[in-house]
Motif scaffolding. Structure first.
Motif, PDB file in Angstrom:
ATOM      1  N   MET A  24       0.804  -1.215   0.107  1.00  0.00           N
ATOM      2  CA  MET A  24       0.172   0.119   0.044  1.00  0.00           C
ATOM      3  C   MET A  24       0.839   1.245  -0.012  1.00  0.00           C
ATOM      4  O   MET A  24       1.776   1.344   0.518  1.00  0.00           O
ATOM      5  N   LYS A  25       0.596   2.190  -0.964  1.00  0.00           N
ATOM      6  CA  LYS A  25       1.107   3.475  -1.037  1.00  0.00           C
ATOM      7  C   LYS A  25       0.620   4.297   0.151  1.00  0.00           C
ATOM      8  O   LYS A  25      -0.677   4.620   0.108  1.00  0.00           O
ATOM      9  N   LEU A  26       1.494   5.067   0.778  1.00  0.00           N
ATOM     10  CA  LEU A  26       1.028   6.038   1.987  1.00  0.00           C
ATOM     11  C   LEU A  26       1.710   7.269   1.359  1.00  0.00           C
ATOM     12  O   LEU A  26       2.756   7.552   1.289  1.00  0.00           O
ATOM     13  N   VAL A  27       0.819   8.417   1.401  1.00  0.00           N
ATOM     14  CA  VAL A  27       1.168   9.641   0.877  1.00  0.00           C
ATOM     15  C   VAL A  27       1.189  10.649   2.122  1.00  0.00           C
ATOM     16  O   VAL A  27       0.155  10.671   2.767  1.00  0.00           O
ATOM     17  N   VAL A  79       9.021  13.058   7.681  1.00  0.00           N
ATOM     18  CA  VAL A  79       9.281  12.239   6.512  1.00  0.00           C
ATOM     19  C   VAL A  79      10.276  11.014   6.857  1.00  0.00           C
ATOM     20  O   VAL A  79       9.850   9.915   6.731  1.00  0.00           O
ATOM     21  N   ARG A  80      11.424  11.341   7.273  1.00  0.00           N
ATOM     22  CA  ARG A  80      12.369  10.429   7.575  1.00  0.00           C
ATOM     23  C   ARG A  80      11.850   9.461   8.696  1.00  0.00           C
ATOM     24  O   ARG A  80      11.888   8.168   8.682  1.00  0.00           O
ATOM     25  N   GLU A  81      11.374  10.318   9.888  1.00  0.00           N
ATOM     26  CA  GLU A  81      10.590   9.292  10.838  1.00  0.00           C
ATOM     27  C   GLU A  81       9.556   8.370  10.664  1.00  0.00           C
ATOM     28  O   GLU A  81       9.639   7.264  10.888  1.00  0.00           O
ATOM     29  N   ILE A  82       8.526   8.888   9.569  1.00  0.00           N
ATOM     30  CA  ILE A  82       7.406   8.141   9.367  1.00  0.00           C
ATOM     31  C   ILE A  82       7.988   7.070   8.420  1.00  0.00           C
ATOM     32  O   ILE A  82       7.155   5.929   8.563  1.00  0.00           O
ATOM     33  N   LYS A  83       8.786   7.274   7.602  1.00  0.00           N
ATOM     34  CA  LYS A  83       9.305   6.132   6.798  1.00  0.00           C
ATOM     35  C   LYS A  83       9.893   4.921   7.432  1.00  0.00           C
ATOM     36  O   LYS A  83       9.734   3.925   7.373  1.00  0.00           O
ATOM     37  N   GLU A  88       4.853   1.755   1.075  1.00  0.00           N
ATOM     38  CA  GLU A  88       5.812   2.413   0.314  1.00  0.00           C
ATOM     39  C   GLU A  88       5.408   4.009   0.787  1.00  0.00           C
ATOM     40  O   GLU A  88       4.164   4.401   0.597  1.00  0.00           O
ATOM     41  N   VAL A  89       6.337   4.804   1.184  1.00  0.00           N
ATOM     42  CA  VAL A  89       5.933   5.974   1.900  1.00  0.00           C
ATOM     43  C   VAL A  89       6.271   7.033   0.965  1.00  0.00           C
ATOM     44  O   VAL A  89       7.520   7.375   0.816  1.00  0.00           O
ATOM     45  N   VAL A  90       5.696   8.207   0.562  1.00  0.00           N
ATOM     46  CA  VAL A  90       6.159   9.218  -0.242  1.00  0.00           C
ATOM     47  C   VAL A  90       5.527  10.536   0.127  1.00  0.00           C
ATOM     48  O   VAL A  90       4.216  10.589   0.557  1.00  0.00           O
ATOM     49  N   PRO A  91       6.306  11.536   0.274  1.00  0.00           N
ATOM     50  CA  PRO A  91       5.835  13.035   0.640  1.00  0.00           C
ATOM     51  C   PRO A  91       4.750  13.415  -0.532  1.00  0.00           C
ATOM     52  O   PRO A  91       5.617  12.972  -1.817  1.00  0.00           O
ATOM     53  N   TYR A  92       3.935  13.985  -0.264  1.00  0.00           N
ATOM     54  CA  TYR A  92       2.966  14.452  -1.382  1.00  0.00           C
ATOM     55  C   TYR A  92       3.566  15.417  -2.506  1.00  0.00           C
ATOM     56  O   TYR A  92       3.386  15.373  -3.626  1.00  0.00           O
ATOM     57  N   VAL A 147      -5.965   6.648  -3.072  1.00  0.00           N
ATOM     58  CA  VAL A 147      -4.582   6.867  -2.572  1.00  0.00           C
ATOM     59  C   VAL A 147      -5.049   6.942  -0.892  1.00  0.00           C
ATOM     60  O   VAL A 147      -6.246   7.289  -0.658  1.00  0.00           O
ATOM     61  N   VAL A 148      -4.134   6.655  -0.123  1.00  0.00           N
ATOM     62  CA  VAL A 148      -4.302   6.716   1.381  1.00  0.00           C
ATOM     63  C   VAL A 148      -3.326   7.789   1.670  1.00  0.00           C
ATOM     64  O   VAL A 148      -2.168   7.860   1.751  1.00  0.00           O
TER      65      VAL A 148
END
Length: 195
Positions: free
Chosen positions: A1-4, A13-17, A24-28, A64-65
């Motif tokens: 699942m991709k998390l935006v 971003v670093r902490e959440i990744k 899969e974690v991407v900043p918007y 998207v989530v």
């Protein structure tokens, strides 16, 4: 699942990744141009929802989530300030250091050398048919001096309960266990597993 993530804050971003390695974690901002989101809620929860809804809408992709976090530090001797204004405590264009030293100065101005304080993290999860929020807290003491180079934000002035070092001095593994954001993210992961 991709998390935006509804943030471009590199520290967040670093902490959440790090805490959501199985997604899969991407900043918007990797997907669309950054835009201003007016955070005019009265609570961390309201501001997290405002950010998540705005990014969800802007992405224009119903599959998207989106995850947004609103977090900050509340200091007892300052009647809970800076609270929801933690990120812009020293003014609109202030950086982490400006905010840190303004908070230290404001505690000193009360004639205190330290104060009980706590961090709050509210995480909002927005999908096409659901909106959920979870919270995490970390309690401790705010100092009137900065110690340590680690972390970001107010970390160098905050000693978590049960410790004698600031978050700026503690190693990342210890910090991850204690963090208000990691506590909230553990709860968020439960929500994500049930989506």
């Amino acid at each position: 699942m991709k998390l935006v993530l509804a943030t471009s804050n590199k520290g967040k971003v670093r902490e959440i990744k790090e805490l959501c390695k199985d997604y899969e974690v991407v900043p918007y901002t990797d997907l669309i141009e950054p835009f201003e989101i007016v955070e005019d809620g009265a609570t961390f929860k309201e501001n997290a929802l405002i950010k998540a809804r705005a990014v969800y809408k802007a992405l224009n992709d119903e599959d998207v989530v989106v995850i947004a976090d609103d977090s900050g530090i509340s200091v007892d001797v300052l009647d809970g300030a800076p609270g929801i204004y933690s990120a812009r405590y020293a003014g609109e264009n202030a950086n982490d250091k400006d905010n840190l030293y303004k908070l230290i100065d404001d505690i000193k101005a009360k004639g205190a050398e330290f104060s009980p304080a706590h961090y709050t993290a509210a995480i909002a999860i927005v999908t096409k048919d659901k909106e959920k929020t979870v919270h995490g807290w970390m309690y401790g003491t705010a100092l009137t001096q900065a110690r340590g180079e680690g972390g970001f934000g107010y970390d160098p002035m905050f000693i978590p309960q049960g410790f004698d070092k600031t978050l700026g001095e503690l190693n990342d593994e210890v910090k991850k266990e204690l963090s208000h954001r990691s506590k909230a993210l553990k709860l968020a992961r439960v929500v994500l597993q049930n989506l």
